[in-house]
Design an enzyme around this catalytic site. Structure first.
Site, PDB file in Angstrom:
ATOM      1  N   GLY A   1      -1.238  -6.687   0.883  1.00 30.40           N
ATOM      2  CA  GLY A   1      -1.529  -8.065   1.035  1.00 30.40           C
ATOM      3  C   GLY A   1      -1.408  -8.524   2.512  1.00 30.40           C
ATOM      4  O   GLY A   1      -2.102  -9.362   2.852  1.00 30.40           O
ATOM      5  N   HIS A   2      -0.322  -7.970   3.124  1.00 27.36           N
ATOM      6  CA  HIS A   2      -0.068  -8.486   4.675  1.00 27.36           C
ATOM      7  C   HIS A   2      -1.051  -8.041   5.499  1.00 27.36           C
ATOM      8  O   HIS A   2      -0.925  -8.537   6.689  1.00 27.36           O
ATOM      9  CB  HIS A   2       1.497  -7.996   5.043  1.00 27.36           C
ATOM     10  CG  HIS A   2       1.719  -6.777   5.370  1.00 27.36           C
ATOM     11  ND1 HIS A   2       2.020  -6.380   6.536  1.00 27.36           N
ATOM     12  CD2 HIS A   2       1.785  -5.800   4.303  1.00 27.36           C
ATOM     13  CE1 HIS A   2       2.093  -5.102   6.552  1.00 27.36           C
ATOM     14  NE2 HIS A   2       2.137  -4.634   5.279  1.00 27.36           N
TER      15      HIS A   2
ATOM     16  N   THR B   1       9.897  -7.330 -12.636  1.00 27.43           N
ATOM     17  CA  THR B   1       9.091  -8.602 -12.616  1.00 27.43           C
ATOM     18  C   THR B   1       8.098  -8.816 -11.387  1.00 27.43           C
ATOM     19  O   THR B   1       8.688  -8.535 -10.278  1.00 27.43           O
ATOM     20  CB  THR B   1      10.091  -9.424 -12.717  1.00 27.43           C
ATOM     21  OG1 THR B   1      11.296  -9.234 -13.672  1.00 27.43           O
ATOM     22  CG2 THR B   1       9.801 -10.713 -13.002  1.00 27.43           C
TER      23      THR B   1
ATOM     24  N   GLN C   1      -6.397  -0.878   5.628  1.00 29.91           N
ATOM     25  CA  GLN C   1      -7.032  -1.392   6.618  1.00 29.91           C
ATOM     26  C   GLN C   1      -8.435  -1.958   6.619  1.00 29.91           C
ATOM     27  O   GLN C   1      -9.083  -2.409   7.305  1.00 29.91           O
ATOM     28  CB  GLN C   1      -6.914  -0.465   7.777  1.00 29.91           C
ATOM     29  CG  GLN C   1      -5.255  -0.208   8.405  1.00 29.91           C
ATOM     30  CD  GLN C   1      -4.557  -1.243   8.884  1.00 29.91           C
ATOM     31  OE1 GLN C   1      -5.351  -2.227   9.369  1.00 29.91           O
ATOM     32  NE2 GLN C   1      -3.543  -1.273   9.221  1.00 29.91           N
TER      33      GLN C   1
ATOM     34  N   ALA D   1       0.662  -1.219  -0.024  1.00 29.94           N
ATOM     35  CA  ALA D   1      -0.188  -0.062  -0.077  1.00 29.94           C
ATOM     36  C   ALA D   1       0.898   1.379  -0.027  1.00 29.94           C
ATOM     37  O   ALA D   1       0.432   2.445  -0.605  1.00 29.94           O
ATOM     38  CB  ALA D   1      -0.714   0.030   1.266  1.00 29.94           C
ATOM     39  N   THR D   2       2.105   1.131   0.558  1.00 32.76           N
ATOM     40  CA  THR D   2       2.886   2.313   0.553  1.00 32.76           C
ATOM     41  C   THR D   2       3.308   2.764  -1.029  1.00 32.76           C
ATOM     42  O   THR D   2       2.844   3.921  -1.286  1.00 32.76           O
ATOM     43  CB  THR D   2       4.373   1.974   1.312  1.00 32.76           C
ATOM     44  OG1 THR D   2       3.999   1.630   2.756  1.00 32.76           O
ATOM     45  CG2 THR D   2       5.108   3.165   1.304  1.00 32.76           C
TER      46      THR D   2
ATOM     47  N   CYS E   1       4.767   1.860  11.772  1.00 35.14           N
ATOM     48  CA  CYS E   1       5.641   2.537  10.793  1.00 35.14           C
ATOM     49  C   CYS E   1       6.174   3.863  11.680  1.00 35.14           C
ATOM     50  O   CYS E   1       7.100   4.515  11.231  1.00 35.14           O
ATOM     51  CB  CYS E   1       5.079   2.823   9.678  1.00 35.14           C
ATOM     52  SG  CYS E   1       3.321   3.137   9.923  1.00 35.14           S
TER      53      CYS E   1
ATOM     54  N   ASN F   1      -5.716   3.301  10.556  1.00 32.82           N
ATOM     55  CA  ASN F   1      -4.896   2.294  11.173  1.00 32.82           C
ATOM     56  C   ASN F   1      -4.575   2.275  12.708  1.00 32.82           C
ATOM     57  O   ASN F   1      -4.247   1.337  13.278  1.00 32.82           O
ATOM     58  CB  ASN F   1      -3.588   2.213  10.345  1.00 32.82           C
ATOM     59  CG  ASN F   1      -2.940   3.420  10.284  1.00 32.82           C
ATOM     60  OD1 ASN F   1      -3.506   4.479   9.662  1.00 32.82           O
ATOM     61  ND2 ASN F   1      -1.559   3.763  10.870  1.00 32.82           N
TER      62      ASN F   1
END
Ligand SMILES: Cc1ncc(COP(=O)(O)O)c(C=O)c1O
Length: 383
Positions: free
Chosen positions: A204-205, A243, A183, A75-76, A329, A155
Site C-alpha cells: 500500500g505505501h 483481524t 515497486q 509486500a514483505t 531496508c 527498487n
C-alpha cells in the site's frame, strides 16, 4: 513557484499518503469501527463490505478476481507467505527455488529460509542492464523446481523485468511464478493472466496509500498449494489469520483505483521529470553515470553513480533534498549495494551512488532544482 525544503525524493522508500486516500480512510478510524469478522451485526457487515470493495479495486488493477486478493501487512509479508507457504507444501516433493540476485532482501531471505524444508535456491545473475537472462532462466527449469520468483520493478535501479516472457517459460514447464510487484503495482500495467503470474506481492505505501497494508494475489487454483504461515482465527480464507484493519484496506483500495485512473498520464509525466533532471545534470558538466537502462525502467527511479565521490559524504551534504543511498531496508546492514554489485558496478563506484526517487507530488521544478543542487555539491566536493 516557491520550493519547500527539504524536497522529498525518496519515493521508492515510501510515498506520502494521497489526501484523497486519507479522506476515504477517515470514517474507518472513527465512527465505522466495526470488526470486519463480526458476522452478527451491522458494525461488522459495514467493515466487511468496505474491505470487499477495496479487494475489488486492487484486483481490477492486475486483471484478477476480488477473491484472489488476500490482505496482509505489506509486500514483505506477501513475499514470505508466497515463498515459504509454497515451499512448506512442496517439502519432500520438490527441492529448488529459482530467484534473482537483485531481488529485495525479503525475497532472498525467504528463499534461504526454505532450506529447513529441504530447498536449495538458485540465484540468477543479471546483465549490466539489471535484466535477467531468459536463456539462463530456462536452463534452470526442471521438475525439481517448485517456484520462480522474479520482481517486476527493481527498487534500487528501476529496471523492469520481462515478466510476460518469464511467465511463459514457467507455465510451459508447469512451474509456479511469483512476482514481487511492490515497486510496479499502480505504476506500470500488470496483468496476471497475460503475464502468467500465479502469485503477486503488493504494497500500500508505495502507491500513496497507508503503511502496514499489502496484499498477495493468489491464483484461484494455487490457493490450495499454500501452507499458512500464521496461526489463528483463519481469516483471509485460512491463509492469513488476524483481524483485518478496515481503514488500511479501504485506503489501499482507493490508492489502487487512483493509481489505475492516472497511470498513463503519470507515467508520461514521470518520464518528463526524469528527462528534465538528467538534462540539468548533463548540462552541469559533472561526471556521472545512470545505473540500469534509461528507457526500460520506471522513470520515477534514478540511481546515479558519481565515480569520484563518496556517496555517504554526498548524502550528508545534500541537506535540501531527501534522497537515499539505495534500499531503505538495507541501511541497517550498511555496506555497498548488492544490487549494484550484481550489475558489475565496482565497490568503490557503488559507494558513490545515490538513488533519486520522483513521485506523484514531485514537480518538474523541484527535480530540476535538485539536479542543479546535486551538481553544485559534487563540484564543491571535487574542490
Ligand atoms: C521490491 C520491494 N519488495 C518488497 C518491499 C517491502 O514492502 P513492505 O514495506 O510493504 O513490506 C519493498 C519495500 O521496500 C520493495 O521495494
Amino acid at each position: 513557484m516557491a520550493l519547500n525544503f527539504p524536497i522529498y525524493l525518496d519515493n521508492q522508500a515510501t510515498t506520502p499518503l494521497d489526501p484523497r486516500v486519507l479522506k476515504a480512510m477517515t470514517p474507518y478510524l472513527g465512527e465505522k469501527f466495526g470488526n470486519p469478522h463480526s458476522t452478527s451485526h451491522r458494525f461488522g457487515w459495514e467493515a466487511a463490505a468496505a474491505i470487499d470493495v477495496a479487494r475489488g479495486k486492487i484486483a481490477n488493477l492486475i486483471g484478477a478476481e476480488a477473491r484472489e486478493i488476500f490482505f496482509l501487512s505489506g509486500a514483505t509479508e506477501a513475499n514470505n507467505l508466497a515463498i515459504k507457504g509454497l515451499a512448506e507444501t512442496y517439502s519432500g516433493k520438490k527441492s529448488r527455488i529459482i530467484t534473482v540476485s537483485t531481488e529485495h532482501k525479503c525475497v532472498l531471505e525467504s528463499c534461504l529460509a526454505c532450506e529447513k524444508w529441504g530447498f536449495e535456491t538458485t540465484f540468477l545473475g543479471v546483465g549490466k542492464d539489471g535484466l535477467v537472462d531468459l536463456s539462463d532462466l530456462e536452463k534452470t527449469l526442471d521438475e525439481s523446481v517448485a517456484l520462480v520468483s522474479v520482481m517486476a520493478v527493481n527498487n534500487e535501479i528501476g529496471v523492469i523485468q520481462p515478466l510476460g516472457e518469464i511467465g511463459k517459460l514457467c507455465r510451459a514447464k508447469g512451474i509456479l511464478f511469483h512476482c514481487d510487484a511492490a515497486q510496479a503495482f499502480g505504476k506500470i500495467p500488470l496483468d496476471v493472466a497475460a503475464m502468467k503470474i500465479d502469485l503477486m506481492s503488493l504494497s500500500g505505501h508505495k502507491i500513496y496509500g497507508p503503511k502496514g497494508i499489502g496484499a498477495l494475489y493468489i491464483k484461484k487454483s494455487v490457493k490450495r498449494l499454500l501452507t499458512p504461515q500464521m496461526s489463528g482465527g483463519g481469516q483471509e480464507g485460512g491463509l492469513r489469520s488476524g483481524t483485518l484493519p478496515p481503514a488500511l484496506c479501504v485506503g489501499f483500495g482507493v490508492a489502487a483505483a487512483i493509481a489505475g485512473d492516472e497511470m498513463s498520464a503519470e507515467a508520461a509525466r514521470m518520464k518528463a521529470v526524469f528527462r528534465g533532471f538528467l538534462q540539468t545534470l548533463e548540462n552541469s558538466g559533472i561526471n556521472f553515470r545512470v545505473n540500469g537502462p534509461v528507457e526500460r525502467r520506471w522513470h520515477g527511479n534514478l540511481s546515479i553513480t558519481f565515480p569520484e565521490i563518496d556517496g555517504d559524504l554526498l548524502l550528508s551534504a545534500l541537506k535540501k533534498i531527501a534522497v537515499s543511498s539505495g534500499a531503505a531496508c538495507a541501511s541497517a546492514t550498511e555496506g555497498p549495494s548488492y544490487v549494484l554489485g550484481a550489475l558489475g558496478v565496482p565497490e568503490k563506484a557503488a559507494k558513490g551512488t545515490i538513488r533519486v526517487g520522483f513521485g506523484r507530488f514531485t514537480t518538474g521544478d523541484e527535480a530540476e532544482y535538485a539536479a542543479g543542487y546535486i551538481a553544485e555539491t559534487v563540484k564543491r566536493f571535487k574542490g
